[in-house]
Scaffold this motif. Structure first.
Motif, PDB file in Angstrom:
ATOM      1  N   TRP A 174     -10.098  14.139  -7.001  1.00 32.62           N
ATOM      2  CA  TRP A 174      -8.856  13.421  -7.259  1.00 32.62           C
ATOM      3  C   TRP A 174      -8.964  12.455  -8.440  1.00 32.62           C
ATOM      4  O   TRP A 174      -7.965  11.926  -8.903  1.00 32.62           O
ATOM      5  CB  TRP A 174      -8.437  12.634  -6.016  1.00 32.62           C
ATOM      6  N   ALA A 175     -10.171  12.195  -8.940  1.00 27.04           N
ATOM      7  CA  ALA A 175     -10.374  11.184  -9.979  1.00 27.04           C
ATOM      8  C   ALA A 175      -9.989  11.717 -11.357  1.00 27.04           C
ATOM      9  O   ALA A 175     -10.347  12.824 -11.738  1.00 27.04           O
ATOM     10  CB  ALA A 175     -11.827  10.729  -9.981  1.00 27.04           C
ATOM     11  N   SER A 176      -9.244  10.905 -12.082  1.00 24.83           N
ATOM     12  CA  SER A 176      -8.861  11.247 -13.449  1.00 24.83           C
ATOM     13  C   SER A 176      -9.525  10.343 -14.472  1.00 24.83           C
ATOM     14  O   SER A 176      -9.723  10.742 -15.620  1.00 24.83           O
ATOM     15  CB  SER A 176      -7.349  11.114 -13.619  1.00 24.83           C
ATOM     16  N   ASN A 212       0.847  -1.186   0.000  1.00 20.43           N
ATOM     17  CA  ASN A 212       0.000   0.000   0.000  1.00 20.43           C
ATOM     18  C   ASN A 212       0.884   1.237   0.000  1.00 20.43           C
ATOM     19  O   ASN A 212       1.872   1.306   0.728  1.00 20.43           O
ATOM     20  CB  ASN A 212      -0.904   0.016   1.234  1.00 20.43           C
ATOM     21  N   VAL A 213       0.531   2.186  -0.829  1.00 23.84           N
ATOM     22  CA  VAL A 213       1.284   3.428  -0.915  1.00 23.84           C
ATOM     23  C   VAL A 213       0.437   4.530  -0.304  1.00 23.84           C
ATOM     24  O   VAL A 213      -0.685   4.771  -0.751  1.00 23.84           O
ATOM     25  CB  VAL A 213       1.628   3.767  -2.382  1.00 23.84           C
ATOM     26  N   PRO A 214       0.944   5.196   0.744  1.00 23.92           N
ATOM     27  CA  PRO A 214       0.135   6.233   1.376  1.00 23.92           C
ATOM     28  C   PRO A 214       0.048   7.486   0.514  1.00 23.92           C
ATOM     29  O   PRO A 214       0.907   7.755  -0.315  1.00 23.92           O
ATOM     30  CB  PRO A 214       0.881   6.518   2.678  1.00 23.92           C
ATOM     31  N   ASP A 236      -4.479   9.319 -10.709  1.00 26.92           N
ATOM     32  CA  ASP A 236      -3.338   9.266 -11.626  1.00 26.92           C
ATOM     33  C   ASP A 236      -2.374   8.127 -11.326  1.00 26.92           C
ATOM     34  O   ASP A 236      -1.597   7.719 -12.185  1.00 26.92           O
ATOM     35  CB  ASP A 236      -2.569  10.584 -11.592  1.00 26.92           C
ATOM     36  N   TYR A 237      -2.397   7.595 -10.096  1.00 23.59           N
ATOM     37  CA  TYR A 237      -1.466   6.548  -9.705  1.00 23.59           C
ATOM     38  C   TYR A 237      -2.087   5.156  -9.786  1.00 23.59           C
ATOM     39  O   TYR A 237      -1.474   4.182  -9.367  1.00 23.59           O
ATOM     40  CB  TYR A 237      -0.957   6.804  -8.284  1.00 23.59           C
TER      41      TYR A 237
END
Length: 123
Positions: free
Chosen positions: A114-116, A7-9, A74-75
């Protein structure tokens, strides 16, 4: 070696390497996603008889399908899958000989900031 991903914070105040692993401290991990006001409707269509032996893609008949939508940043991190009561669709057995497909219409009144991207899911 056995873990496929970590998991990436979103935000972290500290980062350290411990035993060849990256460790974060005081981090914020998930988005607070409020259910957006979406109108997701699905329609069942058939395009007539299929040509036997050519392998034309078709949806199976005598099953109920439910469509959902997920928002992506984006990630590549995704939100939960949102769905509505209008997103259920099914095909009768009399349409089994036809080429069947599902068409989805999405109307979103409040896209998360935040949604792309977005992605459809069919269950």
């Amino acid at each position: 070696m056995l873990r496929l991903s970590d998991n990436v914070p979103r935000i972290a105040t500290a980062q350290e390497v411990v035993a060849n692993r990256i460790v974060y401290a005081n981090y914020l991990q998930n988005y607070d996603v409020e259910a957006p006001t979406i109108q997701l409707s699905a329609s069942a269509y058939n395009t007539g008889h299929s040509n036997v032996g050519f392998g034309i893609p078709s949806i199976k008949s005598d099953r109920e399908y439910q469509l959902g939508v997920s928002f992506i940043d984006d990630y590549g991190r995704e939100s939960p899958v949102f769905t509505t009561a209008d997103s259920n669709v099914s095909f009768n057995t009399e349409n089994a000989k036809n080429v069947n497909y599902i068409q989805a219409d999405l109307t979103v009144n409040s896209i998360p900031s935040w949604a792309s991207y977005y992605k459809y899911y069919i269950k």
